[in-house]
Design a protein around this motif. Structure first.
Motif, PDB file in Angstrom:
ATOM      1  N   PRO A 195       0.668  -1.370  -0.378  1.00  0.00           N
ATOM      2  CA  PRO A 195      -0.491  -0.297  -0.426  1.00  0.00           C
ATOM      3  C   PRO A 195       0.726   1.546   0.111  1.00  0.00           C
ATOM      4  O   PRO A 195       0.083   2.198  -0.381  1.00  0.00           O
ATOM      5  CB  PRO A 195      -0.634  -0.609   1.385  1.00  0.00           C
ATOM      6  CG  PRO A 195      -0.195  -1.280   2.120  1.00  0.00           C
ATOM      7  CD  PRO A 195       0.436  -2.311   1.358  1.00  0.00           C
ATOM      8  N   ASP A 196       2.268   1.310  -0.362  1.00  0.00           N
ATOM      9  CA  ASP A 196       2.857   2.385   0.444  1.00  0.00           C
ATOM     10  C   ASP A 196       4.046   2.158  -0.210  1.00  0.00           C
ATOM     11  O   ASP A 196       4.721   3.317  -0.174  1.00  0.00           O
ATOM     12  CB  ASP A 196       3.769   2.618   2.084  1.00  0.00           C
ATOM     13  CG  ASP A 196       2.340   2.491   3.328  1.00  0.00           C
ATOM     14  OD1 ASP A 196       1.864   3.036   3.028  1.00  0.00           O
ATOM     15  OD2 ASP A 196       2.916   1.160   4.073  1.00  0.00           O
ATOM     16  N   SER A 197       3.859   1.383  -0.847  1.00  0.00           N
ATOM     17  CA  SER A 197       5.158   1.789  -2.634  1.00  0.00           C
ATOM     18  C   SER A 197       4.216   1.216  -3.345  1.00  0.00           C
ATOM     19  O   SER A 197       3.674  -0.439  -3.794  1.00  0.00           O
ATOM     20  CB  SER A 197       6.155   1.150  -1.922  1.00  0.00           C
ATOM     21  OG  SER A 197       7.264   0.890  -2.514  1.00  0.00           O
ATOM     22  N   GLY A 198       4.569   1.729  -4.689  1.00  0.00           N
ATOM     23  CA  GLY A 198       4.237   1.002  -6.418  1.00  0.00           C
ATOM     24  C   GLY A 198       5.206   0.038  -6.641  1.00  0.00           C
ATOM     25  O   GLY A 198       4.849  -0.930  -7.566  1.00  0.00           O
ATOM     26  N   GLU A 199       6.393  -0.254  -6.048  1.00  0.00           N
ATOM     27  CA  GLU A 199       7.216  -1.213  -6.004  1.00  0.00           C
ATOM     28  C   GLU A 199       7.134  -1.913  -5.444  1.00  0.00           C
ATOM     29  O   GLU A 199       7.904  -3.314  -5.520  1.00  0.00           O
ATOM     30  CB  GLU A 199       8.609  -0.729  -6.333  1.00  0.00           C
ATOM     31  CG  GLU A 199       8.727   0.952  -7.892  1.00  0.00           C
ATOM     32  CD  GLU A 199       9.475   1.345  -7.404  1.00  0.00           C
ATOM     33  OE1 GLU A 199      11.131   0.295  -6.855  1.00  0.00           O
ATOM     34  OE2 GLU A 199       9.934   2.479  -8.260  1.00  0.00           O
ATOM     35  N   ASP A 200       6.850  -2.303  -4.048  1.00  0.00           N
ATOM     36  CA  ASP A 200       7.084  -3.651  -3.463  1.00  0.00           C
ATOM     37  C   ASP A 200       6.395  -4.599  -3.304  1.00  0.00           C
ATOM     38  O   ASP A 200       5.195  -4.626  -4.062  1.00  0.00           O
ATOM     39  CB  ASP A 200       7.489  -2.875  -1.768  1.00  0.00           C
ATOM     40  CG  ASP A 200       8.853  -1.898  -2.048  1.00  0.00           C
ATOM     41  OD1 ASP A 200       9.736  -2.112  -2.331  1.00  0.00           O
ATOM     42  OD2 ASP A 200       8.637  -1.304  -1.148  1.00  0.00           O
TER      43      ASP A 200
ATOM     44  N   GLU B  23      14.661  -2.741   2.854  1.00  0.00           N
ATOM     45  CA  GLU B  23      14.659  -2.289   4.437  1.00  0.00           C
ATOM     46  C   GLU B  23      13.519  -1.148   4.199  1.00  0.00           C
ATOM     47  O   GLU B  23      12.364  -0.591   4.723  1.00  0.00           O
ATOM     48  CB  GLU B  23      15.066  -2.204   5.417  1.00  0.00           C
ATOM     49  CG  GLU B  23      14.431  -3.486   6.394  1.00  0.00           C
ATOM     50  CD  GLU B  23      15.720  -3.819   7.937  1.00  0.00           C
ATOM     51  OE1 GLU B  23      14.906  -4.713   8.470  1.00  0.00           O
ATOM     52  OE2 GLU B  23      15.878  -2.702   8.024  1.00  0.00           O
ATOM     53  N   ASP B  24      13.979  -0.174   3.476  1.00  0.00           N
ATOM     54  CA  ASP B  24      14.417   1.579   3.670  1.00  0.00           C
ATOM     55  C   ASP B  24      12.693   1.237   2.697  1.00  0.00           C
ATOM     56  O   ASP B  24      12.828   2.423   2.529  1.00  0.00           O
ATOM     57  CB  ASP B  24      15.362   2.586   3.088  1.00  0.00           C
ATOM     58  CG  ASP B  24      16.223   1.733   2.226  1.00  0.00           C
ATOM     59  OD1 ASP B  24      16.487   1.324   1.359  1.00  0.00           O
ATOM     60  OD2 ASP B  24      17.400   2.424   2.181  1.00  0.00           O
ATOM     61  N   GLY B  25      12.877   0.517   2.239  1.00  0.00           N
ATOM     62  CA  GLY B  25      11.424   0.995   0.589  1.00  0.00           C
ATOM     63  C   GLY B  25      10.527   0.228   1.254  1.00  0.00           C
ATOM     64  O   GLY B  25       8.791   0.675   0.414  1.00  0.00           O
TER      65      GLY B  25
END
Length: 282
Positions: free
Chosen positions: A14-19, A47-49
């Motif tokens: 939900p917080d990243s378009g890549e993960d 982790e920082d992603g």
């Protein structure tokens, strides 16, 4: 023979378009009445992603899965300690204490123990910047820090974080068939399912011996207990890896392997012949 199935969950975190959508997948697992006893996870993110909140939400679901008897193994990553001018970059979810992280080795001689394997320098490893080190790791990490190994600068990692990987498996040159051709594929994404396959046979041996149909569940405290016994008695439940270093930005400046647990190959590779009897007694 072990029955195998593949799970696929579409979407993104939900917080990243890549993960990866780990919570969505874990929710599907929680809703399944008869889920597999083991999962091999060859996906990973830096982790920082991911946000701390999302990582901790995933951890809650990992804990639930372990309580149901489900064992989760995850690839530790293929970038060594990661590459950033700000320091090392741990791999998620391998850095979470509620999954068993699998690093990569190379070489060695089959049928011997120790096998003589060395670090595959791509093997992800290090210490989490999100997850606090669990108590079952304290002795292992303290022994590593005092081992005399040439450690990288402490400013590059969180020495109080959870260490990973927990174990390792061969990680280089797997013959992989794609479009009717075989290609030599390397990485912890190959090492992880290899280790999971061995674990599944150990789980089946335990079920056959005890009649207990419950899965192994959260493995890490058991693995660290067995590893400590190895150090104390030389029983060799794991093939210890003591040669090699993982990479930092392409150079071999990450963490070196050492006797016992280390943050590049964990306790080493699985010694099936020894572990079978130990698991049958669990």
């Amino acid at each position: 023979q072990v029955n195998t199935e593949h799970w696929y969950t579409s979407g993104r975190a939900p917080d990243s378009g890549e993960d990866e959508p780990f919570v969505a997948w874990l929710t599907d697992v929680a809703a399944d009445d008869t889920p597999p006893h083991l999962f091999s996870i060859s996906y990973g993110d830096e982790e920082d992603g991911v946000t701390d909140d999302y990582a901790l939400r995933c951890q809650t679901e990992f804990m639930k899965a372990g309580a149901r008897g489900i064992t989760l193994l995850a690839a530790s990553g293929d970038g060594g300690v990661g590459c950033s001018s700000m320091g090392f970059v741990p791999t998620f979810p391998a850095s979470c204490p509620y999954v068993t992280a699998v690093g990569a080795t190379t070489g060695g001689t089959g049928g011997e123990s120790p096998t003589g394997e060395s670090v595959a320098d791509l093997s992800g490893g290090g210490f989490s910047a999100i997850f606090t080190r669990p108590s079952y790791q304290d002795d292992a990490v303290s022994a590593y820090m005092a081992s005399g190994a040439k450690l990288p600068s402490s400013r590059n990692y969180n020495s109080k974080g959870a260490g990973f990987p927990d174990i390792a498996a061969q990680g280089l040159r797997y013959d992989t068939c794609t479009d009717a051709f075989f290609y030599p594929i390397s990485g912890t994404s190959a090492a992880c399912p290899a280790a999971t396959g061995i674990m599944s046979i150990l789980a089946q041996a335990r079920m056959d011996a005890t009649g207990n149909s419950t899965g192994l569940g959260w493995l890490n405290p058991t693995l660290y207990s067995l590893g400590a016994d190895d150090v104390a008695s030389g029983d060799m439940a794991f093939n210890d890896v003591t040669d090699g270093t993982n990479t930092y930005c392409g150079a071999d400046d990450g963490f070196p392997a050492a006797a016992g647990w280390d943050p590049v190959t964990g306790w080493g590779t699985l010694n099936f012949g020894k572990l079978k009897g130990l698991f049958q007694a669990l």
